[in-house]
Design a protein around this motif. Structure first.
Motif, mmCIF file in Angstrom:
data_model
loop_
_atom_site.group_PDB
_atom_site.id
_atom_site.type_symbol
_atom_site.label_atom_id
_atom_site.label_comp_id
_atom_site.label_asym_id
_atom_site.label_seq_id
_atom_site.Cartn_x
_atom_site.Cartn_y
_atom_site.Cartn_z
ATOM 1 N N VAL A 191 0.838 -1.205 0.000
ATOM 2 C CA VAL A 191 0.000 0.000 0.000
ATOM 3 C C VAL A 191 0.873 1.256 0.000
ATOM 4 O O VAL A 191 0.603 2.225 -0.725
ATOM 5 C CB VAL A 191 -0.955 0.001 1.215
ATOM 6 C CG1 VAL A 191 -1.660 1.347 1.349
ATOM 7 C CG2 VAL A 191 -1.981 -1.119 1.082
ATOM 8 N N ILE A 192 1.941 1.247 0.794
ATOM 9 C CA ILE A 192 2.826 2.420 0.852
ATOM 10 C C ILE A 192 3.533 2.618 -0.484
ATOM 11 O O ILE A 192 3.688 3.754 -0.958
ATOM 12 C CB ILE A 192 3.838 2.266 2.006
ATOM 13 C CG1 ILE A 192 3.105 2.143 3.340
ATOM 14 C CG2 ILE A 192 4.781 3.464 2.043
ATOM 15 C CD1 ILE A 192 4.011 1.826 4.521
ATOM 16 N N LYS A 193 3.955 1.524 -1.114
ATOM 17 C CA LYS A 193 4.575 1.633 -2.437
ATOM 18 C C LYS A 193 3.620 2.264 -3.436
ATOM 19 O O LYS A 193 4.016 3.108 -4.254
ATOM 20 C CB LYS A 193 5.001 0.251 -2.929
ATOM 21 C CG LYS A 193 6.225 -0.316 -2.244
ATOM 22 C CD LYS A 193 6.553 -1.699 -2.791
ATOM 23 C CE LYS A 193 7.716 -2.331 -2.067
ATOM 24 N NZ LYS A 193 7.998 -3.701 -2.568
ATOM 25 N N ASP A 194 2.349 1.879 -3.372
ATOM 26 C CA ASP A 194 1.349 2.454 -4.283
ATOM 27 C C ASP A 194 1.229 3.959 -4.075
ATOM 28 O O ASP A 194 1.103 4.727 -5.039
ATOM 29 C CB ASP A 194 -0.009 1.789 -4.078
ATOM 30 C CG ASP A 194 -0.062 0.355 -4.605
ATOM 31 O OD1 ASP A 194 0.831 -0.019 -5.381
ATOM 32 O OD2 ASP A 194 -0.987 -0.380 -4.215
ATOM 33 N N LEU A 195 1.253 4.404 -2.817
ATOM 34 C CA LEU A 195 1.177 5.844 -2.528
ATOM 35 C C LEU A 195 2.388 6.574 -3.099
ATOM 36 O O LEU A 195 2.261 7.693 -3.618
ATOM 37 C CB LEU A 195 1.082 6.076 -1.016
ATOM 38 C CG LEU A 195 -0.188 5.575 -0.331
ATOM 39 C CD1 LEU A 195 -0.050 5.669 1.177
ATOM 40 C CD2 LEU A 195 -1.411 6.367 -0.803
ATOM 41 N N ALA A 196 3.552 5.949 -2.993
ATOM 42 C CA ALA A 196 4.766 6.562 -3.554
ATOM 43 C C ALA A 196 4.648 6.695 -5.064
ATOM 44 O O ALA A 196 4.997 7.740 -5.641
ATOM 45 C CB ALA A 196 5.994 5.730 -3.182
ATOM 46 N N VAL A 197 4.135 5.660 -5.718
ATOM 47 C CA VAL A 197 3.964 5.695 -7.177
ATOM 48 C C VAL A 197 2.964 6.778 -7.577
ATOM 49 O O VAL A 197 3.126 7.441 -8.612
ATOM 50 C CB VAL A 197 3.504 4.313 -7.694
ATOM 51 C CG1 VAL A 197 3.096 4.393 -9.157
ATOM 52 C CG2 VAL A 197 4.616 3.289 -7.521
#
Length: 256
Positions: A191-197
């Motif tokens: 989920v955090i990776k998605d926010l970064a993207v």
């Protein structure tokens, strides 16, 4: 220190000091965070990582120094008013280690709490956005559940949705996987990776070194209240210049 919302930096910190009694936890820390990037803060326990993160939301008020988040600046060398602190805090959302959900409220009620009761946004609007966020974090079917009915990873994802629902300029994560069983870590990091993207501005205190390498554009290595090394993940994690950084990473990445 001056700045505006048009600047390339979302966070500017200069000379930040913090002590608890005789213990100097932060010793004149300075750094910047570019908007739309992820910054990972790594370092040994007791190095000041969490305190540094908490000063960025004034959960811990610095004793000295200046911090600007987006268009709001606090100079902790001068008296700081409560309205100024509230404006400062409104610029960021905080995701805690231990979820910190309201146990007597449903998942949906937890997510709409800030938008409805703090930001005074229309309830219908807040509910629609909360449902979309819960779908984004894979919890669309859990909105009527209570926290005790969720796994630790699911609770942490609700905590992330709750922070994002405030539409902050900055998202702060304090060891978001430290309280989770190993098999639940991946779902939260995803989920955090998605926010970064998506281009959110993130500052993440983490002990997940490979995750820090994958998700961040900047890594800060802290030790004894100082930032000893900063740079790209390839620089700090892949080819550290400081002996203390090398020792720390060797112990984490190559355990006996």
């Amino acid at each position: 220190m001056t700045g505006s919302a048009e600047d390339e930096y979302r966070v500017v910190a200069a000379g930040v000091e913090k002590a608890f009694g005789a213990n100097r936890v932060l010793k004149g820390v300075s750094f910047t965070v570019r908007r739309g990037t992820a910054t990972a803060i790594i370092g040994p326990s007791g190095s000041g990582k969490t305190t540094l993160l908490r000063t960025l939301n004034a959960l811990d008020r610095a004793d000295a120094g200046v911090i600007r988040v987006d268009d709001v600046e606090l100079d902790f060398g001068t008296p700081v008013s409560k309205p100024d602190v509230r404006r400062f805090q409104s610029r960021s959302g905080f995701v805690f280690q231990g979820h910190n959900l309201f146990p007597h409220r449903t998942v949906l009620q937890n997510v709409i709490e800030g938008p409805v009761f703090v930001q005074k946004r229309p309830r219908d609007e807040a509910v629609a956005e909360a449902v979309a966020l819960l779908d984004q974090v894979g919890l669309a079917d859990k909105q009527d559940r209570y926290p005790y009915q969720l796994s630790g990873g699911q609770q942490q994802r609700v905590g992330i949705a709750r922070a994002v629902a405030l539409k902050p300029q900055l998202l702060l994560f304090d060891e978001p996987t430290s309280a989770l069983d190993p098999e639940l870590v991946g779902e939260v990091l995803s989920v955090i990776k998605d926010l970064a993207v998506e281009g959110w501005t993130l500052v993440i205190v983490t002990h997940e070194i490979q995750f820090a390498k994958q998700v961040s554009q900047q890594v800060l290595f802290t030790d004894d209240g100082l930032i000893l090394e900063r740079g790209t993940p390839d620089e700090v994690i892949g080819d550290p210049k400081e002996e203390r950084t090398r020792q720390f990473l060797d112990r984490i990445l190559n355990p006996l």
